[in-house]
Design a protein around this motif. Structure first.
Motif, short mmCIF file in Angstrom:
data_model
loop_
_atom_site.label_atom_id
_atom_site.label_comp_id
_atom_site.label_asym_id
_atom_site.label_seq_id
_atom_site.Cartn_x
_atom_site.Cartn_y
_atom_site.Cartn_z
N GLN A 47 0.87 -1.18 0.00
CA GLN A 47 0.00 0.00 0.00
C GLN A 47 0.90 1.22 0.00
O GLN A 47 1.36 1.66 1.04
CB GLN A 47 -0.92 0.01 1.21
CG GLN A 47 -1.92 1.16 1.20
CD GLN A 47 -3.02 1.00 2.25
OE1 GLN A 47 -3.36 -0.11 2.65
NE2 GLN A 47 -3.54 2.12 2.69
N SER A 65 -6.34 -1.15 4.83
CA SER A 65 -6.75 -2.00 3.70
C SER A 65 -5.93 -3.28 3.69
O SER A 65 -6.48 -4.38 3.71
CB SER A 65 -6.57 -1.24 2.38
OG SER A 65 -7.13 0.04 2.46
N THR A 109 -7.14 6.38 -5.20
CA THR A 109 -6.87 7.00 -6.50
C THR A 109 -5.58 7.81 -6.52
O THR A 109 -4.76 7.66 -7.42
CB THR A 109 -8.09 7.86 -6.91
OG1 THR A 109 -9.20 6.98 -7.06
CG2 THR A 109 -7.84 8.62 -8.18
N GLU A 173 -11.34 -10.03 1.81
CA GLU A 173 -10.99 -11.13 2.71
C GLU A 173 -11.44 -12.51 2.23
O GLU A 173 -10.80 -13.51 2.55
CB GLU A 173 -11.58 -10.89 4.11
CG GLU A 173 -10.90 -9.80 4.90
CD GLU A 173 -11.62 -8.48 4.77
OE1 GLU A 173 -11.46 -7.63 5.66
OE2 GLU A 173 -12.33 -8.28 3.76
N THR A 258 -17.56 5.16 -0.78
CA THR A 258 -17.91 3.97 0.00
C THR A 258 -18.76 2.97 -0.78
O THR A 258 -18.45 1.77 -0.80
CB THR A 258 -18.61 4.40 1.31
OG1 THR A 258 -17.68 5.17 2.05
CG2 THR A 258 -19.07 3.21 2.12
C1 B12 Z 1 -9.49 5.31 7.15
C2 B12 Z 1 -9.39 6.09 5.87
C3 B12 Z 1 -8.17 6.67 5.55
C4 B12 Z 1 -6.91 6.41 6.33
C5 B12 Z 1 -6.13 5.25 5.69
C6 B12 Z 1 -6.98 4.01 5.59
C7 B12 Z 1 -6.35 2.88 4.81
N1 B12 Z 1 -7.20 1.93 4.45
O1 B12 Z 1 -5.20 2.85 4.57
C8 B12 Z 1 -6.17 7.75 6.14
C9 B12 Z 1 -6.66 8.71 7.20
C10 B12 Z 1 -4.65 7.66 6.15
C11 B12 Z 1 -6.74 8.17 4.82
C12 B12 Z 1 -6.11 9.08 4.04
C13 B12 Z 1 -6.59 9.46 2.84
N2 B12 Z 1 -7.73 9.09 2.28
CO1 B12 Z 1 -9.03 8.00 3.19
N3 B12 Z 1 -10.40 6.99 3.97
C14 B12 Z 1 -10.48 6.25 5.01
C15 B12 Z 1 -11.88 5.66 5.22
C16 B12 Z 1 -12.61 6.51 6.20
C17 B12 Z 1 -11.94 4.19 5.65
C18 B12 Z 1 -11.14 3.26 4.73
C19 B12 Z 1 -10.74 1.99 5.42
O2 B12 Z 1 -9.67 1.88 5.93
N4 B12 Z 1 -11.64 1.01 5.45
C20 B12 Z 1 -11.35 -0.23 6.16
C21 B12 Z 1 -10.54 -1.18 5.28
C22 B12 Z 1 -10.40 -2.51 5.95
O3 B12 Z 1 -11.32 -1.39 4.10
P1 B12 Z 1 -10.78 -1.05 2.64
O4 B12 Z 1 -9.76 0.00 2.69
O5 B12 Z 1 -11.95 -0.82 1.84
O6 B12 Z 1 -10.10 -2.42 2.15
C23 B12 Z 1 -10.91 -3.49 1.78
C24 B12 Z 1 -11.27 -3.53 0.30
O7 B12 Z 1 -11.19 -2.30 -0.35
C25 B12 Z 1 -10.36 -4.57 -0.28
N5 B12 Z 1 -9.01 -4.17 -0.71
C26 B12 Z 1 -8.35 -3.05 -0.43
N6 B12 Z 1 -7.12 -3.09 -0.95
C27 B12 Z 1 -6.99 -4.30 -1.59
C28 B12 Z 1 -5.93 -4.88 -2.29
C29 B12 Z 1 -6.12 -6.17 -2.84
C30 B12 Z 1 -5.00 -6.81 -3.60
C31 B12 Z 1 -7.37 -6.85 -2.67
C32 B12 Z 1 -7.54 -8.21 -3.24
C33 B12 Z 1 -8.43 -6.27 -1.96
C34 B12 Z 1 -8.22 -4.99 -1.43
O8 B12 Z 1 -10.21 -5.50 0.78
C35 B12 Z 1 -10.11 -4.77 2.01
C36 B12 Z 1 -10.74 -5.63 3.08
O9 B12 Z 1 -12.06 -5.94 2.75
C37 B12 Z 1 -12.43 5.78 3.76
C38 B12 Z 1 -13.87 5.59 3.66
C39 B12 Z 1 -14.82 6.68 3.68
N7 B12 Z 1 -15.98 6.41 3.41
O10 B12 Z 1 -14.56 7.72 3.94
C40 B12 Z 1 -11.70 7.02 3.24
C41 B12 Z 1 -11.21 6.97 1.75
C42 B12 Z 1 -10.76 5.58 1.44
N8 B12 Z 1 -10.08 7.88 1.70
C43 B12 Z 1 -10.02 8.51 0.61
C44 B12 Z 1 -8.98 9.42 0.24
C45 B12 Z 1 -9.07 10.09 -1.10
C46 B12 Z 1 -7.90 9.67 1.09
C47 B12 Z 1 -6.75 10.63 0.82
C48 B12 Z 1 -6.07 10.33 -0.48
C49 B12 Z 1 -7.22 12.07 0.91
C50 B12 Z 1 -6.08 13.03 0.60
N9 B12 Z 1 -5.47 13.54 1.59
O11 B12 Z 1 -5.85 13.28 -0.52
C51 B12 Z 1 -5.80 10.43 2.01
C52 B12 Z 1 -4.39 10.00 1.67
C53 B12 Z 1 -4.24 8.51 1.36
C54 B12 Z 1 -3.11 7.79 2.00
N10 B12 Z 1 -2.39 8.32 2.89
O12 B12 Z 1 -2.91 6.66 1.69
C55 B12 Z 1 -11.15 8.15 -0.32
C56 B12 Z 1 -10.66 7.16 -1.41
C57 B12 Z 1 -11.36 7.35 -2.71
C58 B12 Z 1 -10.52 6.82 -3.86
N11 B12 Z 1 -11.15 6.41 -4.93
O13 B12 Z 1 -9.32 6.82 -3.77
C59 B12 Z 1 -12.18 7.56 0.68
C60 B12 Z 1 -13.13 6.52 0.12
C61 B12 Z 1 -12.97 8.75 1.22
C62 B12 Z 1 -14.14 9.14 0.36
N12 B12 Z 1 -15.18 9.20 0.99
O14 B12 Z 1 -14.09 9.31 -0.77
N13 B12 Z 1 -7.90 7.58 4.58
#
Ligand code: B12
Length: 564
Positions: A47, A65, A109, A173, A258
């Motif tokens: 990541q 993630s 993104t 997962e 989301t």
């Molecule tokens: C917590 C969070 C963060 C955390 C980091 C979280 C992380 N996952 O690393 C922090 C605060 C650092 C963060 C920062 C940013 N974030 Co943020 N963040 C969130 C938030 C609130 C929750 C995401 C999360 O962790 N979910 C829990 C995990 C377990 O779920 P997940 O990430 O979805 O992963 C699952 C699936 O996606 C999948 N998956 C993910 N990766 C992979 C890889 C593989 C190979 C596979 C098979 C599956 C898979 O499996 C995972 C488990 O089910 C979201 C959501 C929201 N509604 O606001 C926004 C969100 C993800 N963030 C967003 C953004 C844009 C940012 C920033 C880029 C903003 C900026 N400053 O420019 C920054 C910088 C990014 C960085 N530093 O990496 C956007 C992403 C949109 C996009 N298309 O990119 C979101 C959706 C906010 C929004 N509402 O639009 N963020």
């Protein structure tokens, strides 16, 4: 040797492929390492930390993630290594030494191009190394394609020269371990729900993974190998670790990604299980702050009540000095206030909850309507107010919407503050169709919200697959590289992606300074310092951070002097 900073041009990439032999030799070396290196089926999860081209907004948190995936894969007995750093020779050599059987890349993104670059270099080293892309950008690109918004984003991920072999959309997962098992069994993986591929000259889309119905069966996220001490809040310096139990959201804000990953319908990890994991993170890593990054923390009130009861029985805040931050919607706080449930906020405060981040988003009525926020605001109106509202003409409606929304926002801030909870207000600037004057007019209302001491002020960034993406994509305002591709590196919340015809990044910085140096803020800061001297650390942390971000600004310096 300078680590490459740009994506390779197609023909250079083709030529490099021929150099794969060189990579093969390197593979031999790694085989040597394998004898002495780690064993079992090795899965690398990457990541990349985005390289921002503008001021950071101060948030650096653990990579939830890949942590979620790592926890599940470790439970399946895989040897997993997480890589959460900016891409460079360091990461490359560590990957080489680990010599993975499969690589999973997770990007949002803004850091997609970083992910693509590291995948290209891994393919130069081992052309047949299976590389899977998942996460927010991949899921968004799949949804943008499926919703007929555009297929350019997906085409950039799945094409004959892409370093990505498989794209997973949605939760990983359940699907990812299955995909790895098929790959290891040498099976030819077809497109299926959750998995998309490029085959026979075409993109074959499997769509999103079916939602995980029972989060109870999902393993806890893993922290192994992560340098935990790095995850400090840049403003307060506190060690701030993230947990996530509620997936998806009741609301449907048009800018939010989301639904691209989770669709609709909030699913939650049972409170007892959530509490056990929470305690293990606190006891093991001793953070000062735990942030619940749940999109919709209050979706199931009974879950919140159960969690608070568990924390009352086993008060981690008292034992370990940890505090909890979470998201909350104005609707949730309004509901608690209307039900006279201030005592519940007192209970949350007593078990360590310190702040609520609320998504105000905008006070520009056109943006509130474009963001589909009307569906959130109307339920906070009384029956009579809604009756009156529906009878108004459009202009009157817009004025009434902002007036009412401002009132409910202020009430939510007051109610939370009365019960000792700080509020962080999220306000998005520079939306599609917003002029400088529009931005300033809406922000003026936000800036003057009484008792709002903390703000997160991102610039509007459209993301693939969101409701608003179609308009953004067809607006012609997206940033593009000289090669005509979308410049995803510009999709960061501190500088904004759209070519709005004015410098929204500079305006964002200007307005952030105005927020923290306004006469309203100064008055509230002094009032709060008098009533709650313990807040001094928070103000000092915030203003020394602003002082570092805007060293020359006299207004910020004056506030620092005021704090003495
Ligand atoms: C917590 C969070 C963060 C955390 C980091 C979280 C992380 N996952 O690393 C922090 C605060 C650092 C963060 C920062 C940013 N974030 Co943020 N963040 C969130 C938030 C609130 C929750 C995401 C999360 O962790 N979910 C829990 C995990 C377990 O779920 P997940 O990430 O979805 O992963 C699952 C699936 O996606 C999948 N998956 C993910 N990766 C992979 C890889 C593989 C190979 C596979 C098979 C599956 C898979 O499996 C995972 C488990 O089910 C979201 C959501 C929201 N509604 O606001 C926004 C969100 C993800 N963030 C967003 C953004 C844009 C940012 C920033 C880029 C903003 C900026 N400053 O420019 C920054 C910088 C990014 C960085 N530093 O990496 C956007 C992403 C949109 C996009 N298309 O990119 C979101 C959706 C906010 C929004 N509402 O639009 N963020």
């Amino acid at each position: 040797m300078q680590f490459p900073t740009q994506c390779l041009g197609e023909d250079l990439y083709k030529r490099k492929k021929e150099e794969a032999m060189k990579a093969f030799i390197v593979a031999l070396i790694s085989a040597f390492w394998q004898l002495f290196g780690s064993h079992g089926v090795r899965v690398a999860l990457i990541q990349p930390v985005p390289r921002l081209r503008s001021k950071s907004l101060g948030i650096f948190k653990s990579p939830e993630s890949i942590q979620a995936l790592a926890g599940q894969l470790e439970a399946f007995g895989y040897n997993v290594r997480m890589y959460h750093s900016s891409t460079g020779w360091g990461m490359m050599i560590r990957l080489l030494l680990f010599n993975p059987n499969v690589v999973g890349v997770s990007t949002m993104t803004p850091n997609f191009l970083e992910g693509k670059r590291i995948a290209q270099l891994l393919k130069l080293w081992r052309p047949r190394l299976p590389i899977v892309l998942g996460g927010w950008h991949a899921s968004g690109a799949i949804q943008a394609h499926l919703h007929g918004q555009e297929s350019e984003s997906l085409g950039e991920i799945l094409n004959p020269n892409s370093p990505f072999d498989y794209v997973v959309a949605g939760e990983g997962e359940e699907i990812f371990p299955r995909l790895i098992a098929s790959l290891l069994a040498g099976k030819e993986v077809e497109a299926e729900p959750g998995v998309s591929i490029f085959r026979n000259g075409e993109i074959q889309v499997g769509g999103s993974t079916p939602r995980i119905t029972n989060l109870r069966e999902i393993a806890e996220p893993s922290w192994s190998g992560l340098k935990i001490k790095r995850y400090r809040d840049k403003r307060s310096g506190a060690l701030d670790l993230s947990v996530h139990f509620n997936r998806s959201c009741r609301f449907q804000c048009a800018f939010c990604s989301t639904p691209t990953v989770y669709g609709h319908g909030v699913r939650v990890t049972p409170a007892l299980q959530a509490f056990a994991y929470l305690k293990s993170v606190v006891v093991t890593h001793r953070p000062q702050v735990i942030t619940f990054t749940d999109e919709d923390f209050f979706a199931h009130m009974s879950w919140v009540e159960e969690l608070v009861s568990l924390l009352e029985t086993d008060n981690l805040a008292k034992q370990f000095g940890v505090s909890f931050d979470t998201f909350a919607s104005i609707n949730d706080i309004h509901r608690l206030r209307k039900a006279g449930k201030g005592y519940f906020l007192d209970r949350m405060r007593a078990v360590g909850f310190g702040s609520f981040t609320i998504g105000v988003e905008s006070f520009n009525p056109n943006i509130l309507l474009a963001y589909n926020k009307e569906m959130m605001i109307l339920p906070t109106m009384s029956r009579e107010e809604r009756g009156t509202y529906t009878g108004l003409d459009n202009d009157q409606k817009k004025r009434a919407l902002v007036t009412h929304y401002r009132k409910r926002t202020q009430e939510a801030i007051n109610f939370a503050s009365e019960h000792g909870l700080l509020v962080v207000g999220d306000y998005i600037l520079g939306n599609l169709g917003e002029s400088v004057e529009d931005v300033r007019a809406g922000f003026e209302i936000f800036k003057n919200l009484e008792n709002l001491l903390l703000a997160y002020i991102p610039v509007f960034t459209p993301f693939p697959g969101t409701k608003i993406w179609g308009d953004a994509y067809s607006s012609g305002l997206l940033p593009r590289n000289p090669d005509g591709n979308i410049d995803w590196m510009r999709f960061n919340a501190s500088a904004g992606a759209l070519n709005l015809g004015y410098d929204i990044g500079a305006l964002r910085n200007e307005l952030e300074i105005e927020f923290y140096t306004s006469s309203r803020y100064r008055r509230d800061m002094l009032k709060n310092l008098e009533s709650t001297p313990a807040l001094r650390g928070l103000f000092v942390g915030r203003f020394s951070y602003l002082g570092r971000l805007f060293p020359g600004d006299v207004r910020v310096r004056e506030m620092i002097q005021l704090l003495g």
